[in-house]
Design an enzyme around this catalytic site. Structure first.
Site, PDB file in Angstrom:
ATOM      1  N   ASN A   1       0.841  -1.200   0.000  1.00 17.59           N
ATOM      2  CA  ASN A   1       0.000   0.000   0.000  1.00 17.59           C
ATOM      3  C   ASN A   1       0.871   1.242   0.000  1.00 17.59           C
ATOM      4  OD1 ASN A   1      -1.624  -2.259   1.069  1.00 17.59           O
ATOM      5  ND2 ASN A   1      -3.200  -0.691   1.321  1.00 17.59           N
TER       6      ASN A   1
ATOM      7  N   GLU B   1      -3.008  -0.006  -4.038  1.00 21.09           N
ATOM      8  CA  GLU B   1      -2.309  -1.213  -3.598  1.00 21.09           C
ATOM      9  C   GLU B   1      -1.631  -1.874  -4.781  1.00 21.09           C
ATOM     10  OE1 GLU B   1      -4.578  -3.907  -1.221  1.00 21.09           O
ATOM     11  OE2 GLU B   1      -6.101  -2.397  -0.776  1.00 21.09           O
TER      12      GLU B   1
ATOM     13  N   HIS C   1       6.578 -10.955  -8.415  1.00 22.21           N
ATOM     14  CA  HIS C   1       7.839 -11.532  -7.983  1.00 22.21           C
ATOM     15  C   HIS C   1       7.624 -12.140  -6.602  1.00 22.21           C
ATOM     16  CE1 HIS C   1      12.225 -11.883  -7.672  1.00 22.21           C
ATOM     17  NE2 HIS C   1      12.087 -11.531  -6.404  1.00 22.21           N
TER      18      HIS C   1
ATOM     19  N   TYR D   1       8.131  -3.163   3.997  1.00 19.91           N
ATOM     20  CA  TYR D   1       7.476  -1.977   4.561  1.00 19.91           C
ATOM     21  C   TYR D   1       8.526  -0.894   4.796  1.00 19.91           C
ATOM     22  CZ  TYR D   1       3.348  -4.836   5.600  1.00 19.91           C
ATOM     23  OH  TYR D   1       2.239  -5.644   5.517  1.00 19.91           O
TER      24      TYR D   1
ATOM     25  N   PHE E   1     -17.355  -9.743  -5.908  1.00 17.04           N
ATOM     26  CA  PHE E   1     -17.358 -11.182  -6.161  1.00 17.04           C
ATOM     27  C   PHE E   1     -18.201 -11.888  -5.126  1.00 17.04           C
ATOM     28  CE2 PHE E   1     -13.517  -9.521  -8.079  1.00 17.04           C
ATOM     29  CZ  PHE E   1     -13.644 -10.021  -9.359  1.00 17.04           C
TER      30      PHE E   1
END
Ligand code: ADP
Ligand code: MG
Length: 144
Positions: A28, A77, A82, A89, A107
């Site tokens: 984020n 986000e 990878h 962070y 969904f």
């Protein structure tokens, strides 16, 4: 048109909605970075390039409504294509957003959500192999 869009910021902790448990951790970016997004930036899924500690990765990004702020603010986000051994962070992430994949969807099951995420990753992966995308991988912005 607002794409390609260049931005950078520190990776902050998100709201722990279980992205990792869905097999898709999302880095984020801070509120200031999100606030700077042009207002035409629709919510949905995008693809592009990201650089982390001078290494460049393919990425798929979600711009969504942030439940922390009663959906008044957006969140951003980024999932890097990878497999990392460790979290990152606090590190700086630079991104170039190149294209739009799809709008935000609801969904009915976690299974469907996971399928959609996997499909988004595949679309991003393929789109980034196209010559029009590849040229941005060499952009000095990502290496600075
Ligand atoms: P949060 O709610 O704090 O964002 P996530 O479950 O979304 O938690 O995990 C995000 C964190 O996982 C990132 O901030 C980063 O440090 C780490 N991470 C590990 N691998 C990846 C990856 N491939 N893409 C993005 N983040 C990753
Ligand atoms: Mg996250």
């Amino acid at each position: 048109d607002y794409l390609p869009y260049y931005t950078a910021g520190e990776v902050v902790s998100g709201f722990g909605r279980g992205s990792k448990s869905l097999g898709c951790p999302t880095a984020n970016l801070s509120e200031e970075v999100v606030d700077a997004l042009p207002s035409e930036f629709e919510t949905g899924i995008y693809y592009g390039w990201a650089s982390l500690q001078k290494t460049i990765y393919k990425m798929v990004m979600s711009i969504g409504w942030n439940p922390f702020y009663k959906n008044d603010k957006k969140s951003m986000e980024i999932h890097l294509l990878h497999k990392f051994e460790d979290d990152f962070y606090g590190k700086e992430l630079k991104v170039i957003v190149l294209g739009y994949i799809r709008p935000e969807l609801n969904f009915s099951s976690v299974d469907e959500l996971i399928k959609a995420i996997n499909n988004d990753i595949e679309v991003a992966d393929k789109s980034l192999d196209e010559a029009t995308s590849v040229k941005y991988k060499e952009d000095p912005f990502l290496k600075s």
